[in-house]
Design an enzyme around this catalytic site. Structure first.
Site, PDB file in Angstrom:
ATOM      1  N   ASP A  24     -27.615  57.061 -44.613  1.00  0.00           N
ATOM      2  CA  ASP A  24     -26.218  57.368 -44.845  1.00  0.00           C
ATOM      3  C   ASP A  24     -25.771  58.199 -43.652  1.00  0.00           C
ATOM      4  OD1 ASP A  24     -23.733  58.288 -45.581  1.00  0.00           O
ATOM      5  OD2 ASP A  24     -24.312  58.851 -47.617  1.00  0.00           O
ATOM      6  N   TYR A  79      -7.607  55.161 -41.619  1.00  0.00           N
ATOM      7  CA  TYR A  79      -8.551  54.417 -40.781  1.00  0.00           C
ATOM      8  C   TYR A  79      -8.196  54.578 -39.306  1.00  0.00           C
ATOM      9  CZ  TYR A  79     -10.474  50.340 -38.347  1.00  0.00           C
ATOM     10  OH  TYR A  79     -11.094  49.517 -37.440  1.00  0.00           O
ATOM     11  N   LYS A 109     -10.358  56.197 -36.220  1.00  0.00           N
ATOM     12  CA  LYS A 109     -10.727  55.431 -35.033  1.00  0.00           C
ATOM     13  C   LYS A 109     -10.107  56.029 -33.770  1.00  0.00           C
ATOM     14  CE  LYS A 109     -13.465  52.107 -36.412  1.00  0.00           C
ATOM     15  NZ  LYS A 109     -14.843  51.946 -35.868  1.00  0.00           N
TER      16      LYS A 109
END
Length: 252
Positions: free
Chosen positions: A62, A159, A163
Protein backbone atom coordinates in the site's frame (compact mmCIF):
# COMPACT_ATOMS: atom_id res chain seq x y z
CA UNK A 1 22.21 4.58 -19.12
CA UNK A 2 22.57 1.06 -20.41
CA UNK A 3 19.60 -1.02 -19.24
CA UNK A 4 21.14 -4.48 -19.43
CA UNK A 5 21.49 -5.90 -15.89
CA UNK A 6 19.86 -2.80 -14.38
CA UNK A 7 17.24 -3.17 -11.68
CA UNK A 8 13.99 -1.31 -12.29
CA UNK A 9 11.06 -0.82 -9.92
CA UNK A 10 7.65 -0.09 -11.48
CA UNK A 11 4.75 0.84 -9.22
CA UNK A 12 1.60 -0.60 -10.70
CA UNK A 13 2.02 -2.67 -13.80
CA UNK A 14 -1.34 -3.32 -15.37
CA UNK A 15 -2.07 -2.46 -19.00
CA UNK A 16 0.52 0.20 -20.04
CA UNK A 17 2.84 -0.70 -17.16
CA UNK A 18 2.76 -4.38 -18.07
CA UNK A 19 3.89 -3.60 -21.61
CA UNK A 20 6.62 -1.31 -20.28
CA UNK A 21 7.87 -4.10 -18.01
CA UNK A 22 8.22 -6.40 -21.02
CA UNK A 23 9.95 -3.69 -23.07
CA UNK A 24 12.49 -3.17 -20.30
CA UNK A 25 12.98 -6.89 -19.74
CA UNK A 26 13.72 -7.30 -23.44
CA UNK A 27 16.62 -4.89 -22.88
CA UNK A 28 17.98 -7.10 -20.11
CA UNK A 29 16.64 -5.25 -17.07
CA UNK A 30 15.40 -7.01 -13.96
CA UNK A 31 11.87 -5.90 -13.08
CA UNK A 32 10.13 -5.43 -9.73
CA UNK A 33 6.41 -4.65 -9.83
CA UNK A 34 4.04 -3.59 -7.09
CA UNK A 35 0.41 -4.44 -6.59
CA UNK A 36 -2.21 -3.51 -4.04
CA UNK A 37 -4.98 -5.97 -4.90
CA UNK A 38 -4.22 -7.23 -8.43
CA UNK A 39 -1.85 -10.01 -7.39
CA UNK A 40 -2.69 -12.44 -10.19
CA UNK A 41 -2.32 -9.77 -12.88
CA UNK A 42 1.07 -8.60 -11.66
CA UNK A 43 2.40 -12.11 -11.05
CA UNK A 44 1.46 -12.96 -14.65
CA UNK A 45 3.57 -10.01 -15.82
CA UNK A 46 6.46 -11.20 -13.65
CA UNK A 47 6.19 -14.64 -15.24
CA UNK A 48 6.33 -13.00 -18.67
CA UNK A 49 9.47 -10.99 -17.94
CA UNK A 50 11.19 -14.00 -16.37
CA UNK A 51 10.57 -15.94 -19.57
CA UNK A 52 12.83 -13.37 -21.22
CA UNK A 53 15.73 -14.48 -19.03
CA UNK A 54 15.72 -11.70 -16.44
CA UNK A 55 14.70 -11.67 -12.82
CA UNK A 56 11.24 -10.56 -11.77
CA UNK A 57 9.65 -9.68 -8.47
CA UNK A 58 6.06 -8.94 -7.41
CA UNK A 59 5.61 -7.08 -4.12
CA UNK A 60 2.32 -6.31 -2.37
CA UNK A 61 2.34 -2.79 -0.98
CA UNK A 62 0.00 0.00 0.00
CA UNK A 63 2.09 2.87 -1.33
CA UNK A 64 0.15 5.35 0.79
CA UNK A 65 1.80 3.86 3.87
CA UNK A 66 5.42 4.82 4.65
CA UNK A 67 6.16 1.45 6.27
CA UNK A 68 4.97 -0.43 3.17
CA UNK A 69 7.10 1.76 0.90
CA UNK A 70 10.21 1.25 3.02
CA UNK A 71 9.58 -2.51 3.02
CA UNK A 72 9.08 -2.48 -0.75
CA UNK A 73 12.40 -0.76 -1.38
CA UNK A 74 14.21 -2.96 1.12
CA UNK A 75 12.80 -6.13 -0.45
CA UNK A 76 13.72 -5.00 -3.96
CA UNK A 77 17.28 -4.17 -2.92
CA UNK A 78 17.58 -7.48 -1.06
CA UNK A 79 16.37 -9.41 -4.11
CA UNK A 80 18.23 -7.52 -6.84
CA UNK A 81 21.11 -5.82 -5.01
CA UNK A 82 20.07 -2.28 -5.95
CA UNK A 83 17.44 -0.06 -7.53
CA UNK A 84 18.69 1.77 -10.61
CA UNK A 85 15.42 3.19 -11.95
CA UNK A 86 11.98 3.92 -10.53
CA UNK A 87 8.85 4.32 -12.67
CA UNK A 88 5.93 5.75 -10.68
CA UNK A 89 2.85 4.54 -12.58
CA UNK A 90 0.42 3.44 -9.86
CA UNK A 91 -2.58 5.77 -9.77
CA UNK A 92 -6.30 6.05 -9.21
CA UNK A 93 -8.69 7.87 -11.55
CA UNK A 94 -12.19 8.55 -10.31
CA UNK A 95 -14.64 11.27 -11.23
CA UNK A 96 -15.55 13.80 -8.52
CA UNK A 97 -18.32 16.12 -9.80
CA UNK A 98 -18.23 19.48 -8.05
CA UNK A 99 -21.75 19.19 -6.65
CA UNK A 100 -20.93 15.80 -5.14
CA UNK A 101 -17.52 16.52 -3.65
CA UNK A 102 -16.79 15.17 -0.18
CA UNK A 103 -13.69 15.80 1.96
CA UNK A 104 -12.53 12.23 1.46
CA UNK A 105 -12.35 12.75 -2.31
CA UNK A 106 -9.48 15.17 -1.78
CA UNK A 107 -7.81 13.04 0.88
CA UNK A 108 -8.03 9.86 -1.19
CA UNK A 109 -6.63 11.48 -4.34
CA UNK A 110 -3.76 13.15 -2.55
CA UNK A 111 -2.88 9.89 -0.81
CA UNK A 112 -3.01 7.69 -3.91
CA UNK A 113 -1.81 10.07 -6.62
CA UNK A 114 0.68 12.33 -4.82
CA UNK A 115 1.69 10.96 -1.43
CA UNK A 116 2.35 7.48 -2.83
CA UNK A 117 4.79 8.55 -5.59
CA UNK A 118 6.36 11.06 -3.18
CA UNK A 119 7.09 8.38 -0.58
CA UNK A 120 8.29 5.91 -3.20
CA UNK A 121 10.54 8.46 -4.90
CA UNK A 122 12.22 9.42 -1.64
CA UNK A 123 12.77 5.83 -0.52
CA UNK A 124 14.05 4.72 -3.92
CA UNK A 125 16.28 7.80 -4.23
CA UNK A 126 17.93 7.02 -0.91
CA UNK A 127 18.61 3.50 -2.18
CA UNK A 128 19.99 4.88 -5.47
CA UNK A 129 22.36 7.13 -3.55
CA UNK A 130 24.08 3.98 -2.32
CA UNK A 131 24.80 2.91 -5.91
CA UNK A 132 28.21 3.45 -7.47
CA UNK A 133 28.30 6.47 -9.77
CA UNK A 134 28.56 5.38 -13.42
CA UNK A 135 28.96 8.05 -16.08
CA UNK A 136 27.98 10.60 -13.46
CA UNK A 137 24.70 8.89 -12.51
CA UNK A 138 23.38 6.76 -9.67
CA UNK A 139 19.79 6.36 -10.87
CA UNK A 140 16.74 7.67 -12.69
CA UNK A 141 13.12 8.38 -11.73
CA UNK A 142 10.21 8.77 -14.14
CA UNK A 143 6.82 9.87 -12.81
CA UNK A 144 3.46 9.67 -14.55
CA UNK A 145 1.34 12.81 -14.36
CA UNK A 146 -1.59 13.80 -16.62
CA UNK A 147 -1.80 16.15 -19.59
CA UNK A 148 -4.92 17.78 -18.12
CA UNK A 149 -3.05 19.44 -15.26
CA UNK A 150 -2.05 21.97 -17.93
CA UNK A 151 -5.58 22.28 -19.40
CA UNK A 152 -8.07 20.93 -16.85
CA UNK A 153 -11.39 19.33 -17.67
CA UNK A 154 -14.39 19.32 -15.36
CA UNK A 155 -15.39 16.68 -12.86
CA UNK A 156 -11.95 15.59 -11.63
CA UNK A 157 -10.84 18.44 -9.37
CA UNK A 158 -9.12 16.44 -6.56
CA UNK A 159 -7.45 14.11 -9.09
CA UNK A 160 -6.05 17.00 -11.12
CA UNK A 161 -4.81 18.81 -8.01
CA UNK A 162 -2.93 15.67 -6.98
CA UNK A 163 -1.46 15.13 -10.44
CA UNK A 164 -0.45 18.79 -10.55
CA UNK A 165 1.49 18.07 -7.39
CA UNK A 166 3.34 15.30 -9.24
CA UNK A 167 4.48 17.88 -11.80
CA UNK A 168 5.81 20.16 -9.07
CA UNK A 169 7.38 17.21 -7.27
CA UNK A 170 9.17 16.22 -10.46
CA UNK A 171 10.82 19.60 -10.96
CA UNK A 172 11.64 20.11 -7.29
CA UNK A 173 13.00 16.61 -6.80
CA UNK A 174 15.10 16.91 -9.95
CA UNK A 175 16.89 19.84 -8.34
CA UNK A 176 17.23 18.11 -4.99
CA UNK A 177 18.73 14.93 -6.48
CA UNK A 178 21.00 16.49 -9.11
CA UNK A 179 23.60 15.81 -10.32
CA UNK A 180 23.51 12.04 -9.88
CA UNK A 181 19.80 11.15 -10.19
CA UNK A 182 17.55 12.44 -12.98
CA UNK A 183 13.83 12.99 -12.44
CA UNK A 184 11.35 13.49 -15.28
CA UNK A 185 7.64 12.98 -15.89
CA UNK A 186 5.35 11.75 -18.64
CA UNK A 187 1.92 13.41 -18.83
CA UNK A 188 -0.28 11.25 -21.08
CA UNK A 189 -3.81 11.66 -22.31
CA UNK A 190 -5.87 8.54 -23.06
CA UNK A 191 -3.52 5.59 -23.58
CA UNK A 192 -4.97 2.14 -24.18
CA UNK A 193 -8.59 2.93 -23.12
CA UNK A 194 -9.79 1.03 -20.05
CA UNK A 195 -12.43 -1.65 -20.67
CA UNK A 196 -15.26 0.21 -18.93
CA UNK A 197 -15.40 2.91 -21.63
CA UNK A 198 -18.04 2.55 -24.32
CA UNK A 199 -17.20 2.83 -28.03
CA UNK A 200 -19.05 6.16 -28.04
CA UNK A 201 -16.92 7.52 -25.19
CA UNK A 202 -13.72 6.38 -26.90
CA UNK A 203 -14.79 8.03 -30.15
CA UNK A 204 -15.54 11.26 -28.30
CA UNK A 205 -12.03 11.24 -26.86
CA UNK A 206 -10.60 10.55 -30.30
CA UNK A 207 -12.43 13.52 -31.77
CA UNK A 208 -11.18 15.76 -28.95
CA UNK A 209 -7.60 15.25 -30.16
CA UNK A 210 -6.24 17.33 -33.03
CA UNK A 211 -4.49 14.18 -34.25
CA UNK A 212 -7.79 12.25 -34.10
CA UNK A 213 -6.07 9.30 -32.49
CA UNK A 214 -6.14 7.31 -29.26
CA UNK A 215 -2.74 6.65 -27.75
CA UNK A 216 -1.21 3.20 -27.60
CA UNK A 217 1.19 2.00 -24.88
CA UNK A 218 4.26 2.49 -27.06
CA UNK A 219 3.47 6.22 -27.36
CA UNK A 220 4.21 6.64 -23.65
CA UNK A 221 6.62 3.74 -23.17
CA UNK A 222 8.97 4.79 -25.96
CA UNK A 223 9.34 8.12 -24.21
CA UNK A 224 10.16 6.35 -20.95
CA UNK A 225 12.78 4.29 -22.78
CA UNK A 226 14.28 7.47 -24.18
CA UNK A 227 14.49 9.03 -20.72
CA UNK A 228 16.12 5.89 -19.30
CA UNK A 229 18.50 4.84 -22.03
CA UNK A 230 18.40 7.51 -24.74
CA UNK A 231 19.70 10.49 -22.78
CA UNK A 232 21.51 11.33 -19.55
CA UNK A 233 21.10 15.08 -20.17
CA UNK A 234 17.42 15.62 -19.34
CA UNK A 235 16.04 16.26 -15.88
CA UNK A 236 13.16 18.22 -14.40
CA UNK A 237 11.09 17.96 -17.59
CA UNK A 238 7.42 17.04 -18.03
CA UNK A 239 6.47 15.66 -21.44
CA UNK A 240 2.86 15.70 -22.65
CA UNK A 241 1.85 12.66 -24.69
CA UNK A 242 -1.66 13.74 -25.60
CA UNK A 243 -2.22 13.71 -29.35
CA UNK A 244 -2.32 17.50 -29.21
CA UNK A 245 -5.26 17.72 -26.78
CA UNK A 246 -3.51 20.52 -24.93
CA UNK A 247 -3.96 22.62 -28.08
CA UNK A 248 -7.74 22.24 -27.92
CA UNK A 249 -10.34 21.73 -30.63
CA UNK A 250 -13.90 22.85 -31.29
CA UNK A 251 -15.05 19.61 -29.66
CA UNK A 252 -13.83 20.60 -26.20
Amino acid sequence: MQLNDRNILITGGRRVGAKLAVDLAQRGANIALTYFQSRDTIEAVVDEVEELGVRGLAVQADLRQPADVEALVAQTVEEFGSIDCLINMASTFNASPLDQLAPEDFDDNIASNLKAPYLTSLAAARAMQQNPTVDGLQGKIVNFADWAVFRPYKGFLPYLIAKGGVVTMTTALALELAPTITVNAVAPAMIDPPPHLTPEQIESIRQASPLKRIGVPSDANNLVLYLLEGTDFVTGEVFRVDGGRFLGTDHL
